[in-house]
Design a protein around this motif. Structure first.
Motif, PDB file in Angstrom:
ATOM      1  N   MET A   1       0.856  -1.176   0.000  1.00 36.53           N
ATOM      2  CA  MET A   1       0.000   0.000   0.000  1.00 36.53           C
ATOM      3  C   MET A   1       0.899   1.235   0.000  1.00 36.53           C
ATOM      4  O   MET A   1       1.781   1.357   0.832  1.00 36.53           O
ATOM      5  N   GLN A   2       0.671   2.127  -0.932  1.00 39.62           N
ATOM      6  CA  GLN A   2       1.405   3.395  -0.994  1.00 39.62           C
ATOM      7  C   GLN A   2       0.683   4.399  -0.100  1.00 39.62           C
ATOM      8  O   GLN A   2      -0.466   4.760  -0.360  1.00 39.62           O
ATOM      9  N   ILE A   3       1.345   4.863   0.966  1.00 41.12           N
ATOM     10  CA  ILE A   3       0.740   5.793   1.911  1.00 41.12           C
ATOM     11  C   ILE A   3       0.692   7.183   1.279  1.00 41.12           C
ATOM     12  O   ILE A   3       1.693   7.696   0.803  1.00 41.12           O
ATOM     13  N   ILE A   4      -0.515   7.783   1.282  1.00 45.34           N
ATOM     14  CA  ILE A   4      -0.658   9.130   0.728  1.00 45.34           C
ATOM     15  C   ILE A   4      -1.011  10.154   1.804  1.00 45.34           C
ATOM     16  O   ILE A   4      -0.884  11.349   1.588  1.00 45.34           O
ATOM     17  N   ARG A   5      -1.462   9.667   2.972  1.00 50.27           N
ATOM     18  CA  ARG A   5      -1.835  10.589   4.055  1.00 50.27           C
ATOM     19  C   ARG A   5      -1.726   9.852   5.386  1.00 50.27           C
ATOM     20  O   ARG A   5      -2.032   8.676   5.479  1.00 50.27           O
ATOM     21  N   THR A   6      -1.270  10.560   6.416  1.00 48.86           N
ATOM     22  CA  THR A   6      -1.197  10.012   7.771  1.00 48.86           C
ATOM     23  C   THR A   6      -1.876  10.990   8.711  1.00 48.86           C
ATOM     24  O   THR A   6      -1.628  12.194   8.644  1.00 48.86           O
ATOM     25  N   GLU A   7      -2.752  10.468   9.566  1.00 51.02           N
ATOM     26  CA  GLU A   7      -3.469  11.303  10.535  1.00 51.02           C
ATOM     27  C   GLU A   7      -3.169  10.817  11.943  1.00 51.02           C
ATOM     28  O   GLU A   7      -3.111   9.618  12.193  1.00 51.02           O
ATOM     29  N   VAL A   8      -2.999  11.753  12.876  1.00 48.45           N
ATOM     30  CA  VAL A   8      -2.822  11.437  14.289  1.00 48.45           C
ATOM     31  C   VAL A   8      -3.947  12.138  15.045  1.00 48.45           C
ATOM     32  O   VAL A   8      -4.105  13.353  14.931  1.00 48.45           O
ATOM     33  N   THR A   9      -4.753  11.361  15.782  1.00 45.34           N
ATOM     34  CA  THR A   9      -5.896  11.928  16.500  1.00 45.34           C
ATOM     35  C   THR A   9      -5.999  11.339  17.900  1.00 45.34           C
ATOM     36  O   THR A   9      -5.436  10.289  18.192  1.00 45.34           O
ATOM     37  N   GLN A  10      -6.717  12.031  18.761  1.00 47.96           N
ATOM     38  CA  GLN A  10      -7.066  11.523  20.082  1.00 47.96           C
ATOM     39  C   GLN A  10      -8.386  10.769  19.940  1.00 47.96           C
ATOM     40  O   GLN A  10      -9.265  11.188  19.196  1.00 47.96           O
ATOM     41  N   ALA A  11      -8.511   9.656  20.640  1.00 47.59           N
ATOM     42  CA  ALA A  11      -9.742   8.862  20.583  1.00 47.59           C
ATOM     43  C   ALA A  11      -9.968   8.226  21.946  1.00 47.59           C
ATOM     44  O   ALA A  11      -9.195   8.453  22.877  1.00 47.59           O
ATOM     45  N   SER A  12     -11.023   7.451  22.052  1.00 48.34           N
ATOM     46  CA  SER A  12     -11.326   6.731  23.282  1.00 48.34           C
ATOM     47  C   SER A  12     -11.482   5.250  22.967  1.00 48.34           C
ATOM     48  O   SER A  12     -12.130   4.877  21.980  1.00 48.34           O
ATOM     49  N   ALA A  13     -10.895   4.411  23.815  1.00 46.06           N
ATOM     50  CA  ALA A  13     -11.059   2.964  23.700  1.00 46.06           C
ATOM     51  C   ALA A  13     -12.479   2.613  24.124  1.00 46.06           C
ATOM     52  O   ALA A  13     -13.162   3.431  24.766  1.00 46.06           O
ATOM     53  N   PRO A  14     -12.963   1.409  23.805  1.00 48.41           N
ATOM     54  CA  PRO A  14     -14.298   1.002  24.246  1.00 48.41           C
ATOM     55  C   PRO A  14     -14.477   1.090  25.769  1.00 48.41           C
ATOM     56  O   PRO A  14     -15.587   1.269  26.244  1.00 48.41           O
ATOM     57  N   THR A  15     -13.367   1.016  26.505  1.00 48.29           N
ATOM     58  CA  THR A  15     -13.426   1.120  27.973  1.00 48.29           C
ATOM     59  C   THR A  15     -13.539   2.569  28.431  1.00 48.29           C
ATOM     60  O   THR A  15     -13.703   2.819  29.610  1.00 48.29           O
ATOM     61  N   GLY A  16     -13.409   3.513  27.494  1.00 47.69           N
ATOM     62  CA  GLY A  16     -13.445   4.930  27.839  1.00 47.69           C
ATOM     63  C   GLY A  16     -12.057   5.516  28.053  1.00 47.69           C
ATOM     64  O   GLY A  16     -11.900   6.721  28.211  1.00 47.69           O
TER      65      GLY A  16
END
Length: 169
Positions: A1-16
């Motif tokens: 897979m040729q990477i064209i974009r990378t994103e870094v974000t904050q998220a929450s696991a199913p446990t919160g």
């Protein structure tokens, strides 16, 4: 897979629990997401480096061999090295050429040096795709395998990777 974009974000696991999410997006809409509990360094570059290391380690792991493994918490952040080689194989550190520098990923347990070398060849073939004749240096090493003390055990260069790619086609 040729990477064209990378994103870094904050998220929450199913446990919160708060997690850091790195998304690698490729041509054709393919995406790979890596969720991490924590990242040393705390910046986007450190998160991307950690996500890449997790992907490399994941590619070398087998699927769960039994119910116990399947129920494990999957905490592979801790790496304990007791010996370079034992009845379970050896611990190897892969280093990938990144321009003029190298980038090491966390140690991986492999069944043998030959298995580690084969993985290095496979990775070197993948790196050939990103090299541009006339722009990139097409000489020298692409992937090196080191032992737990940092000694180079083998190095796969551009010529060897090209020969292996032709053999496998």
């Amino acid at each position: 897979m040729q990477i064209i974009r990378t994103e870094v974000t904050q998220a929450s696991a199913p446990t919160g629990q708060p997690i850091l999410r790195v998304i690698f997006c490729g041509e054709g809409g393919d995406c790979v997401t890596v969720d991490m509990a924590r990242v040393e360094g705390g910046n986007d570059e450190a998160a991307i480096d950690r996500a890449k290391a997790i992907l490399v380690q994941t590619a070398t792991f087998d699927v769960a061999a039994n119910d116990y493994d399947a129920r494990s918490n999957g905490n592979f952040d801790e790496v304990a090295v007791t010996a370079a080689n034992d009845e379970n194989g050896g611990v190897y550190i892969f280093e990938y050429r990144d321009g003029e520098a190298g980038h090491q990923v966390p140690p991986s347990r492999m069944p043998s040096l030959e298995a580690a070398r084969e993985e290095a060849v496979r990775c070197a073939i993948d790196l050939l795709v990103d090299l541009q004749p006339g722009t990139d240096d097409l000489s020298g090493w692409l992937v090196r395998v080191r032992d737990e003390n940092g000694e180079v055990l083998c190095a796969i260069d551009v010529r060897e990777a090209q020969a292996a790619r032709q053999t496998r086609q």
